[in-house]
Scaffold this active site. Sequence first.
Site, PDB file in Angstrom:
ATOM      1  N   ASN A 107       0.803  -1.234   0.000  1.00 31.15           N
ATOM      2  CA  ASN A 107       0.000   0.000   0.000  1.00 31.15           C
ATOM      3  C   ASN A 107       0.831   1.277   0.000  1.00 31.15           C
ATOM      4  O   ASN A 107       0.403   2.292  -0.533  1.00 31.15           O
ATOM      5  CB  ASN A 107      -1.002  -0.016   1.160  1.00 31.15           C
ATOM      6  CG  ASN A 107      -0.349  -0.157   2.511  1.00 31.15           C
ATOM      7  OD1 ASN A 107       0.725  -0.740   2.620  1.00 31.15           O
ATOM      8  ND2 ASN A 107      -0.961   0.362   3.532  1.00 31.15           N
TER       9      ASN A 107
ATOM     10  N   CYS B  63      -3.049   1.249   6.774  1.00 30.03           N
ATOM     11  CA  CYS B  63      -3.138   0.401   7.971  1.00 30.03           C
ATOM     12  C   CYS B  63      -3.714   1.132   9.172  1.00 30.03           C
ATOM     13  O   CYS B  63      -4.425   0.559   9.981  1.00 30.03           O
ATOM     14  CB  CYS B  63      -1.763  -0.141   8.313  1.00 30.03           C
ATOM     15  SG  CYS B  63      -0.528   1.161   8.446  1.00 30.03           S
TER      16      CYS B  63
END
Length: 503
Positions: free
Chosen positions: A158, A290
């Site tokens: 990511n 996250c």
Amino acid sequence: MKKFAIPQDLTKALHFIGGSRLNLLSPHKFMVMEPRNGSHLTECCSAERSQVEEAVLISRKAQKFWAAMPWLERGHILRRAAELIRSHVNEISLWEVRDNGKPIREAKADVLSCAETFEYFSGVDLSGQHIPYSDQDSRFAYTRREPLGVVGAVGAWNYPIQTATWKIAPAIACGNAIVYKPSPLAPISAVILAQLLQCAGVPNGIVNIVQGEAITGTAICESTGINKVSFTGSSSTGKKIVETCAKIHVKPVTLELGGKSSCIIFEDADMEMAVNGAMMANFFSQGQVCSNASKILVHSSIFDEFTKKVAESTAQLVIGDPLNEATHVGASISNEHMKKVKGYIDGAIKQGAKLIYGGEPVSVEGLESGFYLSPCILSGVTRGMTVYHEEIFGSVMLIIPFESDEEALKMANDTEFGLAAGVFTNDLSRAHSFAAMLEAGTVYINTFNDVSPLVPFGGFKQSGFGRENGRSAIEAYSQIKSVFVNTSKRLENAFQVISAGEL
Ligand code: NAD
């Protein structure tokens, strides 16, 4: 400084070992897609155990020389790397977008943050401590901070270049070599970074990139030539990492895992700041963050107003080609991941949640095969629903009302994870008492999802252990040796015979 140019051949020979780009062959091939248009970007073979071991061997040899280099000289090299990153921000960001699908404006911010990270770690203080433990000046102890040797690292997709940098910069600043495995979903920017570091003066063999899926990660964790493993990824893989790292010989592990964070909007919060904060907590990088606070807990007295305003602001977001500077929402990493996020939305609605906005696949003109999903807002979410507990890892904001401070705290801490949490309030004492009571590695007050190389980042509970960034990262990538000293030129015999009369 050597001139650096972004390599032209970035879809082949993606392993970087001993200072050279290599096209390793193995039976385990993986495909890399370009999320913005759904096309095939490249393919690569996963490095097998023997190939990982070759990289580790090369690293071990190079590390001795690197560790012996004076800190200041290593620091110069890291600062040169920061300069090179800054002067190539546009080209590096372009590849980050092609590889990951995030909007170019976010990719540029990520790349610039990598320059700051190298700058910060270029000035690390590796001093030990003098400890006068005895009442005699001739007896004291001191500590030395020493590198661990070779660090093995495994990253997520990511924040590809930022994840690589958060591991590589502190590891090499401390005098280690590193063997880094990017996610097979976004393998390219780590190769650019390794070549840029070589150009900045990092000796061959200090930064190595091995590409691959789980088989390569497992080989890193099992290697007896690797002295520490740093991992960023899901909690389920994190468990396997710890197990594998202890199987053949134990090694220290840093785990940066998943999260299910909350942000509490109190009744006295500034409404505009709270709306901006909730969006920052959910919609960066297509929600694939996250530390995202998918649970936005809002005091019931302002719930309706907040919901209306956040839905209006979300409707303004531009979904489209991530290479376009005006785009706010780019493409999800893969079709499979987009379907998983959509599945969470549909599942929540089936369980009784109310769709306030978005959550639909979007067709972008000219990029019809790309993986686009509109950011979503859900209300009516209850504790019994799957989305209340699980990490969605997509742009799905759950707005949940609360009546009292106790209820808000209970809901925020009602998770096995503990990566981040936030509060929006104008009451200073409430803000700081919540900062103390929230079970999370990072707490945001009247902001969300800020990061800095100066500030430690990591999780409580099932979100992992160890910290990246700040002084904590130096501790994670070095080890302390204690040295006891006696300069008195005499040492009493501890075993001298004591006569019966002296007893
Ligand atoms: P993942 O766990 O599927 O994969 C992470 C990495 O581990 C990849 O490189 C993968 O190839 C490798 N891997 C997979 N199985 C392995 C095994 N058995 N042994 C060794 N390596 C293995 O995670 P992901 O989908 O890439 O990333 C998303 C997850 O990462 C989310 O849960 C997110 O919250 C988390 N994340 C955490 C942070 C943090 O700082 N805490 C940052 C970014 C992402």
